[in-house]
Each structure stands twice: as C-alpha cells, then as structure tokens.
Design a protein around this motif. Structure first.
Motif, short mmCIF file in Angstrom:
data_model
loop_
_atom_site.label_atom_id
_atom_site.label_comp_id
_atom_site.label_asym_id
_atom_site.label_seq_id
_atom_site.Cartn_x
_atom_site.Cartn_y
_atom_site.Cartn_z
N VAL A 75 0.86 -1.18 0.00
CA VAL A 75 0.00 0.00 0.00
C VAL A 75 0.89 1.23 0.00
CG1 VAL A 75 -1.87 1.24 1.16
CG2 VAL A 75 -1.72 -1.26 1.36
N SER A 76 0.59 2.17 -0.89
CA SER A 76 1.33 3.43 -0.95
C SER A 76 0.35 4.56 -1.20
CB SER A 76 2.37 3.38 -2.08
OG SER A 76 3.11 4.58 -2.13
N ASP A 77 0.36 5.56 -0.33
CA ASP A 77 -0.57 6.70 -0.42
C ASP A 77 -2.02 6.22 -0.47
OD1 ASP A 77 1.50 8.58 -0.42
OD2 ASP A 77 1.76 8.41 -2.60
N GLY A 78 -2.30 5.18 0.28
CA GLY A 78 -3.66 4.68 0.39
C GLY A 78 -4.11 3.78 -0.75
N LEU A 79 -3.27 3.56 -1.76
CA LEU A 79 -3.64 2.72 -2.90
C LEU A 79 -2.83 1.43 -2.89
CD1 LEU A 79 -3.89 5.47 -5.68
CD2 LEU A 79 -5.76 4.35 -4.44
N TRP A 80 -3.48 0.36 -3.34
CA TRP A 80 -2.90 -0.97 -3.29
C TRP A 80 -2.43 -1.44 -4.66
CZ3 TRP A 80 -4.02 -4.63 1.06
CH2 TRP A 80 -4.62 -4.00 2.15
N PHE A 81 -1.33 -2.22 -4.66
CA PHE A 81 -0.84 -2.85 -5.89
C PHE A 81 0.14 -3.95 -5.48
CE2 PHE A 81 1.61 0.89 -4.88
CZ PHE A 81 2.94 0.56 -5.08
N HIS A 82 0.78 -4.58 -6.45
CA HIS A 82 1.74 -5.66 -6.18
C HIS A 82 3.13 -5.27 -6.66
CE1 HIS A 82 -2.08 -7.95 -6.04
NE2 HIS A 82 -1.44 -8.68 -5.14
N ILE A 83 4.14 -5.80 -5.97
CA ILE A 83 5.53 -5.57 -6.36
C ILE A 83 6.24 -6.90 -6.55
CG2 ILE A 83 5.67 -3.34 -5.17
CD1 ILE A 83 7.23 -4.85 -2.92
N ASP A 84 7.38 -6.86 -7.28
CA ASP A 84 8.22 -8.05 -7.38
C ASP A 84 9.24 -8.05 -6.25
OD1 ASP A 84 10.27 -6.26 -8.11
OD2 ASP A 84 10.04 -6.68 -10.25
N SER A 85 10.15 -9.00 -6.27
CA SER A 85 11.10 -9.15 -5.16
C SER A 85 12.12 -8.02 -5.09
CB SER A 85 11.83 -10.49 -5.28
OG SER A 85 12.52 -10.58 -6.52
N GLU A 86 12.21 -7.19 -6.12
CA GLU A 86 13.12 -6.05 -6.11
C GLU A 86 12.40 -4.74 -5.79
OE1 GLU A 86 15.13 -6.07 -9.85
OE2 GLU A 86 16.29 -7.88 -9.39
N GLY A 87 11.12 -4.83 -5.42
CA GLY A 87 10.37 -3.65 -5.02
C GLY A 87 9.73 -2.90 -6.16
N ASN A 88 9.76 -3.45 -7.38
CA ASN A 88 9.21 -2.78 -8.55
C ASN A 88 7.73 -3.11 -8.71
OD1 ASN A 88 11.81 -1.79 -9.40
ND2 ASN A 88 12.26 -3.90 -10.05
N PRO A 89 6.90 -2.11 -9.03
CA PRO A 89 5.46 -2.38 -9.26
C PRO A 89 5.28 -3.39 -10.40
CG PRO A 89 5.86 -0.03 -9.05
CD PRO A 89 7.21 -0.67 -9.14
N LEU A 90 4.32 -4.26 -10.23
CA LEU A 90 4.08 -5.31 -11.21
C LEU A 90 3.30 -4.78 -12.41
CD1 LEU A 90 4.93 -8.30 -10.92
CD2 LEU A 90 2.57 -8.82 -10.29
N TYR A 91 2.52 -3.71 -12.21
CA TYR A 91 1.67 -3.14 -13.24
C TYR A 91 1.40 -1.69 -12.88
CZ TYR A 91 -1.30 -4.88 -9.49
OH TYR A 91 -1.80 -5.16 -8.26
N LYS A 92 0.72 -0.95 -13.75
CA LYS A 92 0.48 0.48 -13.54
C LYS A 92 -0.79 0.76 -12.73
CE LYS A 92 2.82 2.04 -17.74
NZ LYS A 92 2.67 2.80 -19.02
N SER A 93 -1.73 -0.13 -12.73
CA SER A 93 -3.02 0.11 -12.06
C SER A 93 -2.84 0.21 -10.55
CB SER A 93 -4.01 -1.01 -12.38
OG SER A 93 -4.26 -1.09 -13.77
N ARG A 94 -3.77 0.97 -9.92
CA ARG A 94 -3.80 1.08 -8.47
C ARG A 94 -5.23 0.81 -8.02
NH1 ARG A 94 0.63 0.67 -9.63
NH2 ARG A 94 2.45 1.89 -9.00
#
Length: 549
Positions: A75-94
């Motif tokens: 969760v970042s700034d109240g919005l949820w998404f997924h990351i990979d093992s290096e901390g990178n967002p998996l996709y652009k959607s929130r």
C-alpha cells in the motif's frame, strides 16, 4: 528461510535454536515467504528484508504483505498494488484493495468499489465486475451481485451454475456450504443441494462427514447424503417452553401497545419517578411493567435511568422508521379479525373492508400508513436500485399509500415523473415533495398512462379473481413498451417460510402470499410475460413483466 520464525515480541526473527537471526529491530515483522523475504514495518514505513536482516530493495511503502506466487501486495498513499522481489510495481493500475496471488490469479477491488480478478500482468481475467469476490479454490470463486446474493464463477468469469444464495463458501473437496432463506446446507458444483434438510450452521465435509447444528441447537454429524451418523448434542431448546411462548405471543403485543399508548417510549431516558408522573401509572405496578419491557429487549437500565435499547429506538415517535403505531394496529382491529380465523378456514367469507375502514378514520389513516411507511423504508431501500426505470419515464406507484416508495424512486431516479395513486382520503396528504398524488380505485379503470407501473405488496391483499381485474386495469394503463413491476414476498418452493404472513392475509384482507409460479400463472392469464425475477437480500422480490405481443 524455513527455520526462521517471528519472535514472541514481534520485532525480529529467530532461528530454530532460538538465536537471533540478525541484530536489527522493527516495530513489526511478519513471516518469511518464498523467495526468502519478510515484510517489516518501522515508524509507519514498510518494506521487505532478507533472512540476514538486510533490506531487499530501496523502495518504501505504507504497508507490505507476504510474497505469494513471487509477488507481494503493498500500500502506498492509500492505494494498493503488487511488487516483485526487487520492489518494482508489477503493473500500472492502483486499487482500493488487492489480495494475494494464488495460482497466478488475484482478487482486486477498484476505486469505484467493484471486485474482479487479475493475472500477474495486471490484466483482468474477464469483463464482469461484482459487489464482492473472493479467492479461487478448486477452479471456482464466490462472487456477490448488486442484489446481495452470491454464486460461483470460473476463471473466465462465467457462472458455474445458475443458483444464487444469501451466503456462500468456496468449494472444498467438490462441495460448498450455502445458505438459502431457510438455512445452511451443502451444494454440488452444479449448485444443487445434496439433501433436503436445512441447518443453523454446517461445516465443510471432512472425509465424507460434516458437523451441523440444527435449528433447535442440536449438533449432529451427517454424511454426504444428509444422513445422521451420530448425535453430538441434544437440542438446547425446550420445545415445550417454546410452544408455550408461542401461545402467549399476545402478551408481547399488548405490552408494547400499552407502552405506546402511554407515550412511555418518548419519555426515555427517565427514572421511575419521572415515568410514574408522566404516564400516570402506579409506582409499584410501573416497576412490574418496566420489567416486562426489559424482558422484551426494548429498554434497559443505565445509571438509574431507563433507556431505549437499539431495538427499542424504533418505538420512538420521531424515529425515521418508527413502529410506535404498529402495536396499536396489531393489537386492535387486526387482532379482532384473527378471532374469525376458525370460521374463515371452514369456508366463511372474509370481511374485505379493512382498507375502507382505515380510510374513513382520520386518526387510523395516520397510524396505519405511518406503520406501512416504516416497513416500506426498511424493505424497499435496497430494492429501488434494482428497478429498471429510465430517465423520462412516467412511473405510477399504484395503491402506494402515502408515497414512501414513490419518494424513494424519485430520489433514485430524479429524471422521472412519479405518481402515487391511492384512495382520496390518503393521497390528499401530499407528504413527499416531488411526488404527484393521484386519487384512484384499483378496481376501476386507472386515470393514467405510464411507462412503469408498480404494484408493491398490493396483489397479496386480494384473491386471484380480484388480482385478475387489477392486472387488467394495469395492462390498459401501460404505454407501448412499458413494464409492470410487481414487488412481493415469494413463498419458497419447499418448506414453510411465509406461512404466518399468508395466514394473516387470509384473516385480515382475504388475500394470500404466493409462490413465483403462482404469480407467473396469474400474470400469464392476464397477458403478461415475466421477463425477469429479481430476488435480492431483501424480503421483497421484483417480477419484471411486459404485455404479451
């Protein structure tokens, strides 16, 4: 990684021998998951660490969760998404919420509040959206429609079966727990019940056995055919006492009627002395009366004063859904009509003068329709959004009383012209702004042409012959392309649900509650096709009907 566990204080991880895995300390840590990372949090900042306590990446988030299928929810700034093992967002959607990936599929809730499933690339699996959806198990997920009922879908978003339930679980070894209006049971992947019985609760099957609780509190173990294998607990309900309580149900009605007539509920909170003075009741008898109201769960004592419970709040005259006039109705004329039930059951005619009697008594008009308005607010609020009404429609709420449903429709569909029709003694009150009131008689030609005709709990007050005449006038009042919307409680195909309501109608109005098939037959005979039956979590269902070509 497998030999690391969260410390008892929850601030770090320990090895299997109890030694510290690293020296750092956090506000909170969670278990390690493949690929060997654990969520941690420190001063409102969250990220993941490796087994040696070092940071897995530089990014920081508000919340982090465990890795599943190689990715983690954050969760970042109240919005949820997924990351990979290096901390990178998996996709652009929130999203407003995301779950954990299982079998490379994950449930998400978008910012509009709709649920669906996505794949590891962030792409939706299907185009449908739901009020709620859960994780997949055994190739199926539970989804909830806008009417509050639940069913199962496959990975393509298609319904696995055409059955909908009040509550539903995922499949476990081929069977799912499901709750219908008459209780819990198990269903197959075809959505069909495994057995006819219904229970207060059921557990999933374990090696072909399920523990179930009956309506009277008994615990049993049943097999997949519904056969009782053993009894674990006898009924906890005393059926003799329960039947005795049923016989003295009028005690409750008359106690509430007396309290309403005295204005007691509007006096609370108050102490005994204040209530004795305001109601004129003798102090020692008032205490006995208050004890009875307490047993009914409508009052309680707080700091030496009697106060209304949450349940009792509905008996205040200023509550939006007040039922203060209901005990007077149920304990007065309606109760007297029940006294003729034996004769009616033997074939005597029913006095169908209830509505005329009400309309010719100004005080009773107010009390009776105040009660009906509260029931309408309670039962129709969740139904109105399901009505197929379009902007520009002329809507006629036939026999709509003082217009509570009409008002709800106008607020939900402001671009419509809403008319409420009823006896002149009722419509002259003009209680709701924006609603047009129209005096009319159900059994005479209706003085309106409308796009949508609504009969909300109207047909159940009349015999089949009278319903035929009402539908005849309704059909004549419909504009080309118009629809008739019938709102009624539908009797279940099996079981005894609705039996007492049906008996009440027989005694009081001469009408009856009906099954969906019964209404379909009446509508078919009147020249209507039932194009859809909308059955939600409310007591009331909607039959959408169109005149036959």
């Amino acid at each position: 990684m497998d030999n690391l566990k969260v410390s008892p204080c929850g601030t770090h991880h320990l090895r299997s021998d109890g030694r510290e895995a690293y020296q750092r300390r956090f506000d909170q840590v969670l278990p390690f998951h493949a690929p060997g990372l654990a969520p941690v949090k420190l001063t409102h900042t969250a990220w993941h660490i490796r087994p040696d306590g070092t940071d897995a990446y530089k990014a920081r988030f508000d919340e982090t969760f465990g890795f599943y299928c190689g990715v983690a929810a954050v969760v970042s700034d109240g919005l949820w998404f997924h990351i990979d093992s290096e901390g990178n967002p998996l996709y652009k959607s929130r999203y407003a919420f995301v779950g954990n990936f299982q079998n490379d599929v994950c449930v998400v809730c978008d910012v509009e509040g709709s649920y669906y499933h996505i794949d590891l690339s962030g792409k939706p699996l299907y185009s449908s959206k739901w009020s709620y959806s859960g994780d997949f198990r055994e190739g199926a997920a539970v989804v909830q429609g806008c009417d509050g009922l639940s069913s199962h879908i496959d990975f393509s978003g298609k319904l696995i079966h055409d059955q909908w339930f009040i509550d539903l679980d995922v499949f476990h070894k081929g069977y799912a727990r499901a709750r219908s209006s008459d209780g819990w049971h198990h269903i197959s992947k075809a959505g069909t019940p495994l057995y006819p019985a219904r229970y207060a609760n059921v557990e999933p099957f374990y090696n072909g056995c399920s523990r179930v609780e009956t309506g009277d509190g008994a615990l049993r173990v049943i097999n997949e055919k519904g056969e009782t294998l053993r009894t674990l607990r006898r009924p906890t309900i005393d059926h003799f006492a329960e039947l005795s309580a049923d016989m003295v149900g009028y005690w409750r009605t008359m106690a509430l009627k007396t309290a309403s007539q005295s204005g007691l509920f509007d006096q609370l909170p108050a102490n005994q002395q204040q209530l004795s003075k305001s109601t004129g009741m003798a102090p020692e008898r008032l205490v006995r009366f208050l004890r009875a109201l307490g047993e009914l769960g409508v009052i309680q004592v707080e700091r030496d004063k009697y106060v209304l419970t949450e349940k009792g709040q509905y008996l205040r005259s200023d509550h939006p859904k007040t039922l203060v006039s209901a005990p007077e109705e149920y304990g007065g004329d309606l109760l007297r009509r029940w006294e003729r039930l034996t004769a009616i059951l033997k074939g005597a005619d029913v006095d169908q003068d209830i509505f005329d009697e009400v309309s010719h008594d100004e005080e009773r008009v107010k009390a009776h329709h105040e009660m009906l308005a509260s029931y309408a607010l309670h039962d129709y609020a969740s139904v109105v959004p399901l009505l197929h009404i379009s902007a520009g429609d002329v809507v006629f709420d036939a026999a709509g009383g003082t217009g509570t449903l009409s008002s709800l429709i106008k607020k939900r569909f402001p671009g419509t012209d809403v008319y409420c029709g009823d006896k002149a003694e009722i419509t002259h009150q003009n209680l709701h702004a924006g609603v047009h009131y129209l005096p009319f008689d159900l059994f005479e030609p209706w003085p309106i042409r409308a796009d949508k005709l609504i009969l909300a709990r109207v047909l159940h007050d009349w015999t089949d012959e009278q319903v035929a005449l009402i539908l005849q006038h309704g059909k004549a009042a419909l504009r080309p392309g118009g629809e008739l919307l019938v709102l009624e409680m539908l009797l279940p195909k099996s079981g005894f649900g609705g039996g007492l309501c049906d008996l009440h109608l027989l005694a009081v109005t001469g009408g009856q509650e009906r099954s969906e098939d019964h209404y379909s037959d009446l509508l078919d005979n009147a020249g209507f096709d039932v194009v859809e039956t909308i059955t939600g979590a409310s007591l009331v269902s909607v039959l959408r009907c169109r005149p036959m070509p």
